[in-house]
Design a protein around this motif. Structure first.
Motif, mmCIF file in Angstrom:
data_model
loop_
_atom_site.group_PDB
_atom_site.id
_atom_site.type_symbol
_atom_site.label_atom_id
_atom_site.label_comp_id
_atom_site.label_asym_id
_atom_site.label_seq_id
_atom_site.Cartn_x
_atom_site.Cartn_y
_atom_site.Cartn_z
ATOM 1 N N ARG A 169 0.832 -1.207 0.000
ATOM 2 C CA ARG A 169 0.000 0.000 0.000
ATOM 3 C C ARG A 169 0.865 1.255 0.000
ATOM 4 O O ARG A 169 0.574 2.227 -0.721
ATOM 5 C CB ARG A 169 -0.915 0.001 1.224
ATOM 6 C CG ARG A 169 -2.003 -1.061 1.178
ATOM 7 C CD ARG A 169 -2.711 -1.146 2.524
ATOM 8 N NE ARG A 169 -3.440 0.074 2.837
ATOM 9 C CZ ARG A 169 -3.853 0.409 4.075
ATOM 10 N NH1 ARG A 169 -3.563 -0.398 5.106
ATOM 11 N NH2 ARG A 169 -4.517 1.526 4.276
ATOM 12 N N ARG A 222 2.164 1.719 -3.530
ATOM 13 C CA ARG A 222 1.173 2.263 -4.468
ATOM 14 C C ARG A 222 0.904 3.741 -4.194
ATOM 15 O O ARG A 222 0.717 4.524 -5.127
ATOM 16 C CB ARG A 222 -0.135 1.479 -4.375
ATOM 17 C CG ARG A 222 -0.058 0.059 -4.912
ATOM 18 C CD ARG A 222 -1.446 -0.530 -5.114
ATOM 19 N NE ARG A 222 -2.238 -0.543 -3.884
ATOM 20 C CZ ARG A 222 -2.246 -1.548 -3.019
ATOM 21 N NH1 ARG A 222 -1.484 -2.621 -3.243
ATOM 22 N NH2 ARG A 222 -3.003 -1.510 -1.932
ATOM 23 N N ASN A 223 0.831 4.101 -2.920
ATOM 24 C CA ASN A 223 0.605 5.487 -2.493
ATOM 25 C C ASN A 223 -0.620 6.101 -3.175
ATOM 26 O O ASN A 223 -0.561 7.208 -3.710
ATOM 27 C CB ASN A 223 1.855 6.346 -2.756
ATOM 28 C CG ASN A 223 1.811 7.673 -2.010
ATOM 29 O OD1 ASN A 223 1.087 7.796 -1.019
ATOM 30 N ND2 ASN A 223 2.566 8.644 -2.488
ATOM 31 N N ASP A 224 -1.733 5.384 -3.127
ATOM 32 C CA ASP A 224 -2.960 5.878 -3.742
ATOM 33 C C ASP A 224 -4.065 6.129 -2.715
ATOM 34 O O ASP A 224 -5.248 6.185 -3.057
ATOM 35 C CB ASP A 224 -3.454 4.916 -4.832
ATOM 36 C CG ASP A 224 -3.695 3.506 -4.314
ATOM 37 O OD1 ASP A 224 -3.562 3.278 -3.087
ATOM 38 O OD2 ASP A 224 -4.019 2.624 -5.139
ATOM 39 N N GLU A 225 -3.685 6.284 -1.444
ATOM 40 C CA GLU A 225 -4.621 6.616 -0.370
ATOM 41 C C GLU A 225 -4.154 7.917 0.285
ATOM 42 O O GLU A 225 -2.957 8.189 0.364
ATOM 43 C CB GLU A 225 -4.662 5.497 0.668
ATOM 44 C CG GLU A 225 -5.034 4.135 0.095
ATOM 45 C CD GLU A 225 -4.839 3.019 1.104
ATOM 46 O OE1 GLU A 225 -5.461 3.085 2.188
ATOM 47 O OE2 GLU A 225 -4.064 2.094 0.814
ATOM 48 N N ASP A 226 -5.101 8.702 0.782
ATOM 49 C CA ASP A 226 -4.728 9.971 1.416
ATOM 50 C C ASP A 226 -3.837 9.748 2.634
ATOM 51 O O ASP A 226 -2.833 10.445 2.826
ATOM 52 C CB ASP A 226 -5.988 10.746 1.830
ATOM 53 C CG ASP A 226 -6.762 11.275 0.639
ATOM 54 O OD1 ASP A 226 -6.159 11.401 -0.453
ATOM 55 O OD2 ASP A 226 -7.968 11.550 0.799
ATOM 56 N N ILE A 235 -2.348 6.376 5.191
ATOM 57 C CA ILE A 235 -2.253 4.957 5.549
ATOM 58 C C ILE A 235 -1.790 4.898 6.997
ATOM 59 O O ILE A 235 -0.868 5.624 7.395
ATOM 60 C CB ILE A 235 -1.257 4.224 4.628
ATOM 61 C CG1 ILE A 235 -1.769 4.224 3.184
ATOM 62 C CG2 ILE A 235 -1.016 2.797 5.115
ATOM 63 C CD1 ILE A 235 -0.772 3.706 2.175
ATOM 64 N N TYR A 236 -2.431 4.031 7.779
ATOM 65 C CA TYR A 236 -2.088 3.900 9.195
ATOM 66 C C TYR A 236 -1.324 2.595 9.425
ATOM 67 O O TYR A 236 -1.716 1.543 8.944
ATOM 68 C CB TYR A 236 -3.353 3.930 10.053
ATOM 69 C CG TYR A 236 -4.077 5.247 9.970
ATOM 70 C CD1 TYR A 236 -3.665 6.338 10.735
ATOM 71 C CD2 TYR A 236 -5.152 5.409 9.094
ATOM 72 C CE1 TYR A 236 -4.320 7.556 10.642
ATOM 73 C CE2 TYR A 236 -5.813 6.629 8.998
ATOM 74 C CZ TYR A 236 -5.395 7.690 9.774
ATOM 75 O OH TYR A 236 -6.038 8.903 9.662
ATOM 76 N N SER A 276 -0.094 10.718 2.078
ATOM 77 C CA SER A 276 0.384 10.494 0.711
ATOM 78 C C SER A 276 1.493 11.468 0.329
ATOM 79 O O SER A 276 2.282 11.202 -0.577
ATOM 80 C CB SER A 276 -0.775 10.607 -0.279
ATOM 81 O OG SER A 276 -1.377 11.888 -0.183
#
Length: 209
Positions: free
Chosen positions: A92, A95-99, A101-102, A122
């Motif tokens: 994840r 990819r870095n496509d989420e605002d 990540i926890y 991000s």
């Protein structure tokens, strides 16, 4: 080609900055007690708000999972971590496509992983992943290295590393005799295995801090 260096956190931060990428995932591997966490923290200080430290220790199997099993006497060995969860996090982050990540962290003293303790936006450019088994090639662990842009292996002399581990175990609540026994048995078994993986690193760092 693998290179061996004796460097400062500032010099290593400059190495990271010299690489051009929107996001870099830097792996910092090595045996227990080498100072990986300290190095990662100092690198983050050098790199500033664009960086975050993500420890593999957040993927320790929790005590209720391993209590009453042979894993309890080998806590810290490669099979006492959730490799699937760790790998999913790295993918994840890659990819870095989420605002945001926890990621989980590991609470010393409590000796347990704590979910969703680290926020990675991000916009974070430098993700510093530190842990024992980043360069392992067994099973799904082999996929971890493919998620890292670069991987460093930290070496520290045993005469520094082992007393440091004993102190850490005592601070976590072990009596001195148990702390010494754990540092010289399970920890050293793991250290020898981790040492065997260092050929997968791009850089070997001699570190004594």
């Amino acid at each position: 080609m693998q290179t061996k260096v004796l460097d400062t956190a500032a010099g290593l931060a400059d190495r990271i900055r010299s690489r051009s990428a929107d996001r870099q995932i830097i792996g910092i591997a090595g045996p227990p007690g080498t100072g990986k966490s300290t190095l990662a923290g100092r690198l983050s200080e050098q790199l500033g708000d664009e960086s975050v430290v993500v420890p593999m220790d957040g993927f320790h199997l929790a005590t209720p999972i391993i209590d009453g099993t042979p894993l309890r006497d080998r806590k810290g060995a490669i099979d006492t971590f959730d490799v699937g969860g760790f790998l999913s996090l790295l993918e994840r982050l890659r990819r870095n496509d989420e605002d945001v990540i926890y990621a989980p962290a590991y609470r010393r003293g409590l000796e347990e992983p704590i979910a969703a303790s680290i926020a990675i936006a991000s916009s974070v450019k430098y993700v510093l992943v530190e842990g024992n088994y980043l360069l392992a090639t067994e099973g799904r662990w082999s996929k971890v290295r493919t998620c890292l842009d670069v991987a460093w292996f930290v070496e520290t002399a045993p005469e520094t590393r082992i007393p440091r581990l004993i102190e850490r175990h005592i601070a976590s609540g072990m009596d001195p005799a148990a702390a010494e026994a754990w540092a010289n048995a399970p920890d050293e078994t793991n250290a020898r295995f981790i040492e065997s993986t260092k050929a997968g690193g791009d850089l070997i760092i001699h570190w004594s801090a």
